[in-house]
Scaffold this active site. Structure first.
Site, short mmCIF file in Angstrom:
data_model
loop_
_atom_site.label_atom_id
_atom_site.label_comp_id
_atom_site.label_asym_id
_atom_site.label_seq_id
_atom_site.Cartn_x
_atom_site.Cartn_y
_atom_site.Cartn_z
N TYR A 91 27.95 40.45 35.10
CA TYR A 91 29.07 39.58 34.74
C TYR A 91 28.55 38.15 34.57
O TYR A 91 27.49 37.94 34.03
CB TYR A 91 30.19 39.71 35.78
CG TYR A 91 31.53 39.24 35.24
CD1 TYR A 91 32.12 39.90 34.17
CD2 TYR A 91 32.18 38.14 35.77
CE1 TYR A 91 33.33 39.48 33.64
CE2 TYR A 91 33.38 37.71 35.25
CZ TYR A 91 33.96 38.37 34.18
OH TYR A 91 35.14 37.94 33.65
N LYS A 164 34.52 43.07 33.77
CA LYS A 164 35.50 42.90 34.84
C LYS A 164 35.80 44.24 35.50
O LYS A 164 35.90 44.34 36.73
CB LYS A 164 36.79 42.33 34.25
CG LYS A 164 37.57 41.46 35.22
CD LYS A 164 36.92 40.10 35.40
CE LYS A 164 37.71 39.21 36.31
NZ LYS A 164 37.13 37.86 36.43
N ASP A 236 40.73 35.62 30.48
CA ASP A 236 40.15 34.67 29.52
C ASP A 236 41.01 34.42 28.29
O ASP A 236 40.51 34.33 27.17
CB ASP A 236 38.74 35.13 29.12
CG ASP A 236 37.73 34.89 30.23
OD1 ASP A 236 38.09 34.22 31.21
OD2 ASP A 236 36.59 35.36 30.12
N ASP A 259 42.37 34.28 35.82
CA ASP A 259 41.99 32.88 35.63
C ASP A 259 42.96 31.94 36.33
O ASP A 259 42.57 30.87 36.80
CB ASP A 259 41.93 32.54 34.13
CG ASP A 259 40.97 33.44 33.40
OD1 ASP A 259 39.77 33.39 33.70
OD2 ASP A 259 41.40 34.22 32.53
N ALA A 295 42.48 27.34 34.85
CA ALA A 295 42.05 27.56 36.23
C ALA A 295 42.49 26.42 37.13
O ALA A 295 43.08 26.64 38.19
CB ALA A 295 40.54 27.73 36.27
#
Length: 545
Positions: A91, A164, A236, A259, A295
């Site tokens: 990742y 993920k 995302d 996020d 975020a």
């Protein structure tokens, strides 16, 4: 070369050299494999040695991706045994480089592709999976508008969803056979991709407005119809879309945005640990967020919500939050202020006497005026937390919580060793990058990593085992507390978050807390008086069947 059995060609069932002689006879594999019959442990030893022969992380990523595509059990055996080492390979940050090269290095697809060019195909695409309503626990989707710190990558961003899911499985034992990665291809504004003859996505500028909203609505509707018990993870998305979609649909579907909610919750865990040291509560805090995107604003949302739970009104909680974006302190008179920042925008008259540089109120001035107890960096502005900033911070607060969370190293707001030195060891620090222990004034400092992987896999597992109908703020809160409860940061030098290497046990604790909370709130379709046992039984392990 053809093989009789899907057991060899399906990565979920392929054992390769671990097929017994009897299995080889039964499956028509005689003569197709070397004579030795190996154990999974022997295969993992060889695979790790092969992996170590690669010097560059991107080559390790490709090796692991190929392994993932033909033997999932061996892939996850390797990942779980070397989780701390390999998490940055499968990742962030290595996946970022893989995404940039995805179309030109296209290998094998592991995702479901849904294009806004043909929204009528969404239902057919799900039907083609030939999976029943009880066969899927989790879908991770992305429209790839804001990939990590590298921006818009269109269909190339598919590996974000794939990666993920790999973390979900490695960290929390989500069964990989019951999870689906989804790419929502709505075009791209990345001109280099649009000009690239090898680009594999919808060659069109990003679609916005009603058509985009209808596409998302159709995805949610069809996905939930086909798999009514599955959690729908969003990853995302651009800042405006992420918050808007979550706000609109979170009470209607099992929707989760990592996020915003996951990042916010892991910061909540770090702050909760820090408050054990300062012996303060949330409603006493003054929060400055440097980098007010998805975020950063999500962190402000969760911390201010915690202030409300301790008795503040919404207005009082918002008044204790200051956002700083690319044009300085966010104020209500700014043009084209994104909707997700508007709630925290300061009144112009409140800051009329504050010092400005080129018309903007910068970080240092905000620190001087606000005297924050918590300083969070999500800006990707390397070096923004200067020595003067940190020294000004600690001049007014005895033990400030400082979270430079941007990653990788070249984007972090300040290196933790500098923050500790400039604050004379007083700052409570957590970062977005892995940091080796270091010594300052004869004390060894261990810096926790604010990695969402400490939280979202366990959260997802808790939602899955309880069949929670939605993910509530209280479920996020108990997930954060379950993470923070795993460390004792009261001694000098101790980390305020647990180490990533203990992810499996950490995820189990988070899952138990989430399932209990879902049951307590009445949103769980499954109930139990022994969630520890339920969670343990549910965690998939990389073993040959």
């Amino acid at each position: 070369m053809k093989f009789k059995s899907e057991a060899y060609t399906n990565p979920l069932t392929n054992k390769e050299t671990a097929f017994s002689h009897e299995e080889r006879v039964k499956l028509g594999l005689i003569g197709r494999l070397p004579s030795a019959v190996e154990s999974l442990e022997q295969q993992a030893t060889r695979a790790y040695a092969q992996l170590q022969s690669y010097e560059q992380n991107i080559h390790k990523y490709i090796y692991l991706d190929n392994l993932h595509n033909h033997n999932e059990v061996l892939y996850y055996k390797l990942i779980t045994e070397h989780l701390e080492e390999l998490l940055p390979i499968i990742y962030d940050p290595t996946v970022g480089k893989a995404i940039k090269e995805w179309s030109s290095n296209y290998r094998q697809s592991r995702a479901l592709y849904l294009s806004i060019e043909h929204p009528e195909d969404i239902r057919a695409a799900f039907a083609n999976l030939a999976l029943g309503a009880d066969d899927v626990d989790l879908l991770v989707c992305s429209d790839a508008e804001q990939i990590l710190g590298i921006g818009d990558w269109g269909v190339n961003g598919t590996d974000i969803s794939v990666g993920k899911l790999a973390v979900y499985t490695a960290a929390a034992g989500i069964d990989p056979a019951r999870a689906i990665a989804v790419n929502l291809d709505v075009g791209t504004n990345n001109q280099a991709l649009l000009d690239d003859p090898l680009y594999l996505g919808y060659r069109h500028p990003r679609v916005r407005g009603e058509k985009y909203d209808a596409f998302i609505a159709e995805y949610l509707k069809v996905a939930s119809e086909f798999f009514p018990k599955a959690m729908l993870h969003f990853e995302d998305f651009g800042a405006g879309n992420a918050r808007r979609i979550l706000t609109k649909y979170r009470d209607q579907y099992r929707i989760f945005n990592d996020d915003m909610q996951g990042t916010g919750a892991i910061v909540m865990a770090a702050v909760t640990s820090g408050l054990k040291v300062t012996q303060e509560n949330f409603k006493e805090q003054r929060l400055v967020v440097y980098g007010a995107g998805t975020a950063g604003t999500g962190m402000a949302d969760q911390i201010s919500a915690a202030m409300e739970r301790e008795g503040l009104t919404r207005e009082q909680a918002k008044a204790r939050v200051w956002l700083i974006d690319r044009h300085g302190l966010v104020t209500a008179d700014m043009n084209d202020l994104p909707d997700y920042q508007q709630e925290y925008a300061r009144a112009p008259e409140e800051v009329s006497t504050w010092e400005r540089t080129n018309g903007e109120i910068g970080l240092l001035e905000v620190i001087k005026q606000v005297k924050p107890t918590i300083l969070i960096g999500t800006s990707t502005h390397h070096g923004a937390f200067t020595q003067e900033v940190i020294e000004t911070l600690v001049a007014n607060v005895v033990r400030p919580i400082v979270l430079p969370l941007s990653n990788p190293d070249e984007k972090i707001e300040a290196m933790p060793e500098d923050v500790i030195k400039w604050s004379q060891g007083r700052a409570l620090v957590c970062t977005g990058i892995p940091v080796k222990p270091f010594v300052y004034n004869d004390i060894t400092y261990h810096i926790g990593q604010g990695n969402n992987a400490l939280l979202y896999p366990g959260l997802g597992l808790g939602v899955i085992v309880s069949r929670a109908t939605k993910i509530t703020d209280a479920m996020l809160e108990v997930a954060a507390k379950a993470v923070s409860d795993q460390v004792n940061p009261t001694e000098l030098g101790h980390a305020i978050l647990p180490p990533v290497r203990e992810l499996r046990s950490s995820s189990a604790k988070v899952a138990v807390a989430v399932a209990k909370q879902a049951q307590a709130e009445g949103v769980a379709l499954v109930t139990s008086d022994n969630w520890e046992e339920v969670v343990e039984k549910a965690m998939w392990k990389p073993e040959y069947k």
